[in-house]
Design a protein around this motif. Structure first.
Motif, short mmCIF file in Angstrom:
data_model
loop_
_atom_site.label_atom_id
_atom_site.label_comp_id
_atom_site.label_asym_id
_atom_site.label_seq_id
_atom_site.Cartn_x
_atom_site.Cartn_y
_atom_site.Cartn_z
N SER A 81 0.85 -1.18 0.00
CA SER A 81 0.00 0.00 0.00
C SER A 81 0.89 1.24 0.00
O SER A 81 1.99 1.23 0.55
N MET A 82 0.39 2.25 -0.66
CA MET A 82 1.18 3.49 -0.74
C MET A 82 0.30 4.67 -0.36
O MET A 82 -0.93 4.61 -0.48
N ARG A 83 0.95 5.71 0.10
CA ARG A 83 0.25 6.94 0.47
C ARG A 83 0.45 7.94 -0.65
O ARG A 83 1.57 8.32 -0.93
N GLN A 84 -0.65 8.35 -1.27
CA GLN A 84 -0.53 9.30 -2.37
C GLN A 84 -1.18 10.63 -1.99
O GLN A 84 -2.17 10.65 -1.23
N PRO A 85 -0.65 11.72 -2.52
CA PRO A 85 -1.26 13.03 -2.19
C PRO A 85 -2.69 13.11 -2.70
O PRO A 85 -3.09 12.38 -3.61
N LEU A 86 -3.45 14.01 -2.11
CA LEU A 86 -4.87 14.13 -2.48
C LEU A 86 -5.05 14.97 -3.74
O LEU A 86 -6.01 14.79 -4.48
N GLY A 87 -4.16 15.93 -3.97
CA GLY A 87 -4.32 16.86 -5.10
C GLY A 87 -4.23 18.28 -4.57
O GLY A 87 -3.27 18.65 -3.91
N VAL A 88 -5.30 19.06 -4.80
CA VAL A 88 -5.33 20.42 -4.25
C VAL A 88 -6.13 20.38 -2.95
O VAL A 88 -7.24 19.84 -2.91
N VAL A 89 -5.56 20.92 -1.89
CA VAL A 89 -6.24 20.96 -0.60
C VAL A 89 -6.30 22.43 -0.14
O VAL A 89 -5.59 23.27 -0.67
#
Ligand code: NAD
Length: 499
Positions: free
Chosen positions: A135-143
């Protein structure tokens, strides 16, 4: 008049909405600048451009992103005094306290240097024949981050540090009351190597906030401010499918047990109750001595200390314990609470209503107030005053004192002063409040733990900073990979467990 605009695509830009807000110098009461209030169109354009910049930033490896954080630490330290002066002049807090505001934000940036470690995923080797799972942690995009006036450096840094270190782009909407320091921080991010567009500072009021809440590109909203707005933002952001964590107001109780060191407790109460003019979400606003004897002895120690507090402008340096409150409206509201306390039968032991400072007659100063014999029905007990007003509620027993903290609608911080380890342990275990101090008046956790209140002090699941922030600003993707050796076995139609 100085104009404060926005920070968009790596540049200071003027607002185009035609709407402005006044930025005061609370020490003198003068308007010192005008801040642009963004329209929905300006906000949406900032988001569109952030979305373009985000892809490249997310693809930048975590170690390189961490190096930007590392450089930012050096730059914030370099400009600490310069930023603290501006912060004091817009907020009103003392210079030492303004430096503390920046310092507690800086510590979260230091923590974010550990992003490569914090972003590591999980891996299971050979979960089945030829099968690995990761499993990997990916950024959400624009926050987006929406922040309050009372910590104009710390809370923007709490938001931007983890969000950016995780590979997101951020729209920061700071408080319109003290908007200069957030733009200075954005400039330092650029100098530290952050690509343009990854951090956009959009100044504004409800119109900009509502545009954030309805913008489909924005994936998550981190808010800090008063409870009614926190609840509103949480409801609208989550109804629009966004991840949201919204931290609200507080009414923090300090329990003083009969065995406590009362000199220590009185000093702690004065610092925690009146520091920053009581404009801290972790300020102690309720003292709960257990037993009449404790209450009388504590009051005897408190009164001279409260009467001696020095109130003045930040320019007076170490001669001042706390400065003005943020606006004239804030001052008037605090004084109305004081009147309501008197009308509802509390005993005003130290009366700061007539406080005046020669040469600063128009500043937003409020003298220190101490109430005794406050009861739970009174408005000064139920509501967050956010000013230099401390209320003493006398409890007959430990259980009654604990019950007060438990039954209050807010649950941000609380504290117990005692020499009894068993009482302290019981209190920490049972109290339904997010942050607990034991012989410690303002238990703000350090950057590598997490910060967050319970009950009406926080809406959403995860806390601010520490490991929770890295969970909030990433989503988990889990990959099941099979690299079979040998001959294909043909299609499988059952939903197989890993055998
Ligand atoms: P506030 O709620 O008035 O404003 C916070 C932010 O919300 C600002 O950016 C503001 O522009 C925006 N806002 C204000 N009214 C709005 C509206 N009607 N619609 C949409 N957005 C709106 O809070 P404040 O006065 O700036 O800050 C003080 C409050 O923040 C206190 O209640 C304090 O306890 C709380 N606070 C909480 C924490 C915490 O971690 N729990 C930390 C600091 C401050």
């Amino acid at each position: 008049m100085r104009e404060i605009g926005h920070w968009i695509d790596g540049k200071r830009v003027a607002g185009t909405s035609g709407r402005h807000g006044d930025v005061y110098n609370p020490a003198t009461g003068e308007v010192q600048a005008r801040v642009a209030l963004a329209s929905k169109a300006e906000l949406d354009a900032a988001v569109a451009s952030a979305a373009k910049a985000q892809a490249g930033w997310a693809a930048t490896n975590p170690q390189r992103r961490a190096r930007v954080m590392m450089a930012l630490v050096g730059l914030i330290n370099r400009d600490m005094d310069k930023m603290a002066e501006v912060l004091s002049s817009e907020h009103g807090k003392t210079f030492a306290d303004a430096k503390g505001d920046i310092q507690r934000g800086l510590e979260v940036i230091e923590f974010c240097i550990g992003a490569p470690h914090l972003l590591k995923g999980d891996f299971t080797n050979s979960a089945g024949p030829g099968i690995d799972l990761y499993s990997m942690r990916q950024p959400l995009g624009v926050v987006a981050g929406i922040t309050p006036f009372n910590f104009p450096a710390m809370i923007p840094l709490w938001k931007m540090g983890p969000a950016l270190a995780c590979g997101n782009a951020m729209i920061l909407k700071p408080s319109e009351r003290d908007p200069t320091v957030p733009i200075m921080l954005a400039e330092l991010c650029q100098e530290a190597g952050l690509p343009d567009g990854v951090l956009q500072v959009v100044n504004g009021d409800k119109e900009a906030v509502d545009a954030i809440l309805d913008n489909e590109e924005i994936q998550a909203v981190g808010f800090v401010g008063s409870t009614p707005i926190a609840h509103y933002i949480y409801s609208r952001a989550s109804a629009n499918g966004k991840r949201a964590q919204c931290f609200g107001g507080a009414k923090n109780h300090m329990i003083i047990m009969p065995d406590a060191d009362l000199d220590q407790a009185a000093d702690a109460l004065v610092g925690a109750g009146y520091g920053a003019a009581g404009e801290r979400c972790m300020a102690i606003s309720v003292a709960v001595p257990v037993g009449e004897k404790t209450a009388d002895a504590l009051r005897e120690r408190l009164v001279p200390k409260v009467e001696k507090l020095k109130v003045g402008p930040w320019t007076a340096g170490d001669d001042v314990d706390y400065g003005p409150v943020v606006t004239r409206l804030a001052r008037d509201t605090i004084l109305q609470y004081v009147e309501s306390g008197i009308a509802q039968g509390a005993e005003l032991v130290v009366d700061g209503r007539d406080f005046k400072l020669q040469g600063y007659e128009n500043g937003f100063y409020v003298g220190p107030h101490l109430f005794d014999r406050v009861t739970p029905e009174m408005d000064i007990y139920r509501k967050e005053i956010f000013g230099p007003v401390l209320s003493m509620v006398r409890a007959a027993s430990y259980e009654e004192a604990l019950g007060l903290a438990m039954n209050h609608e807010y649950g941000n911080g609380t504290s117990i002063f005692t020499r009894d380890g068993d009482a302290a342990r019981d209190f920490a275990n049972r109290v339904n409040v997010g942050m607990v101090g034991i012989n410690f008046p303002i238990p703000v956790p350090l950057a590598y733990h997490t910060f967050g209140g319970w009950k009406k002090s926080g809406f959403g699941d995860l806390n601010q900073h520490g490991p929770d922030a890295f969970r909030f600003y990433t989503r988990t993707k889990t990959v099941t990979a099979r690299w079979p050796s040998g001959i294909k076995e043909g299609a499988a139609f059952n939903f197989k467990a890993m055998d």
